[in-house]
Design an enzyme around this catalytic site. Sequence first.
Site, PDB file in Angstrom:
ATOM      1  N   ASP A 103      39.392  29.905  74.435  1.00 50.43           N
ATOM      2  CA  ASP A 103      38.717  28.608  74.292  1.00 50.43           C
ATOM      3  C   ASP A 103      39.798  27.524  74.272  1.00 50.43           C
ATOM      4  OD1 ASP A 103      37.132  26.426  73.551  1.00 50.43           O
ATOM      5  OD2 ASP A 103      35.936  27.591  72.134  1.00 50.43           O
ATOM      6  N   ASP A 158      36.336  20.645  77.238  1.00 49.33           N
ATOM      7  CA  ASP A 158      36.292  21.808  76.336  1.00 49.33           C
ATOM      8  C   ASP A 158      35.679  22.953  77.135  1.00 49.33           C
ATOM      9  OD1 ASP A 158      35.909  23.573  74.226  1.00 49.33           O
ATOM     10  OD2 ASP A 158      34.533  22.289  73.110  1.00 49.33           O
ATOM     11  N   HIS A 177      27.739  21.320  71.703  1.00 52.47           N
ATOM     12  CA  HIS A 177      27.877  20.043  70.993  1.00 52.47           C
ATOM     13  C   HIS A 177      28.112  18.918  71.987  1.00 52.47           C
ATOM     14  CE1 HIS A 177      32.160  20.686  71.861  1.00 52.47           C
ATOM     15  NE2 HIS A 177      31.888  21.952  71.602  1.00 52.47           N
ATOM     16  N   HIS A 223      33.463  17.586  68.174  1.00 55.90           N
ATOM     17  CA  HIS A 223      32.137  18.120  67.859  1.00 55.90           C
ATOM     18  C   HIS A 223      31.235  16.966  67.416  1.00 55.90           C
ATOM     19  CE1 HIS A 223      32.832  22.734  67.224  1.00 55.90           C
ATOM     20  NE2 HIS A 223      32.998  22.343  68.475  1.00 55.90           N
ATOM     21  N   GLU A 275      27.858  26.152  75.004  1.00 56.76           N
ATOM     22  CA  GLU A 275      28.670  27.354  74.796  1.00 56.76           C
ATOM     23  C   GLU A 275      27.892  28.510  74.181  1.00 56.76           C
ATOM     24  OE1 GLU A 275      32.002  26.981  72.055  1.00 56.76           O
ATOM     25  OE2 GLU A 275      31.390  24.961  71.519  1.00 56.76           O
ATOM     26  N   GLU A 310      31.735  28.686  78.255  1.00 58.82           N
ATOM     27  CA  GLU A 310      31.544  27.274  77.916  1.00 58.82           C
ATOM     28  C   GLU A 310      32.016  26.355  79.034  1.00 58.82           C
ATOM     29  OE1 GLU A 310      33.985  25.852  74.652  1.00 58.82           O
ATOM     30  OE2 GLU A 310      32.643  24.156  74.285  1.00 58.82           O
TER      31      GLU A 310
HETATM   32 CO    CO Z   1      33.203  23.667  72.289  1.00 61.66          CO
END
Ligand code: CO
Length: 299
Positions: free
Chosen positions: A88, A99, A159, A167, A192, A284
């Site tokens: 990640d 992200d 998010h 977030h 995600e 994600e």
């Molecule tokens: Co994330």
Amino acid sequence: MTKLPDDIKEKYIEAGKIAATSLQYGASFIKEGKTLLEATEKAEKKILDMGGEFAFPPQISLNRIAAHYCADPDDDIVFKKGDVAKIDVGAMIDGYIGDNAMTVDVGGEHKDLVDASREALNAAIEKVRPGVTLGELGRAIHDKIQSKGFAPVRNLSGHALEQFVYHAQPNIPNFDTGDDTELEEGMVIAIEPFASSGAGIIFESDRGNIFSQVAKRNVRNVISRQVLKEVEKFENMPFTTRWLIKKFPAVKVNFALRDLMQNGIIRSYPPLPDRDSGLISQAEHTMIVEDKPIITTKI
Ligand code: CO
């Protein structure tokens, strides 16, 4: 919300490109016999080489741990056959964040589990447009993961993203919460899904090495004060022990982090294992919500 201004959109797209390149590059080092520390450092270096900043420390979480495992300074984990490795990575341009995450199936024994989260992500992306509800996105994820014989992790979610906020609200659920909040044009979101062969419920383990500053306050101890000066440079964005050990000896860093936690100045984000020790996969992407969404982390 309305359409994002072009200059901001460009920054999100650039951050997404850096995060995606770093993710792929880091993942290429997740192989039997290689170390988790090396893969993490490769991902980090790529972000900096491309002119990005860290939105958070790159994390590689194995098997029953869904997220938030970050290499220790003396980390000795070696990838082995059968590992399910989630990587990640978050990169930032001027505070605008990309992200993204993917799962590497070390040894090729868990293809179905890896497919489940990736296909769930794709199913949700297909629904993304202004007006779709959060519940509908969650249902698309849930249905796909369940159809593959796994459980979505219910207490982790995607998010929204905002400048310097990794977030932001709303959360994007991984199951149908019935939430009728609608996506709006110009929102930036990360979806995600996590798929689990176990409970699909994770808990916080006790010790982590990802931290962020949560209060601005002085400390009495001299060592803690020195380390806090460095911590303040991260400007409330998450950081990890390894980054501080480049500046101070490990004993000082460990002492100061404990002291700063006890004083409520920083908090930690411990690894998140599955309650029933199920194996977990994750996928994600970050996207800008428009009639035809722009997936910023797709390369
Ligand atoms: Co994330």
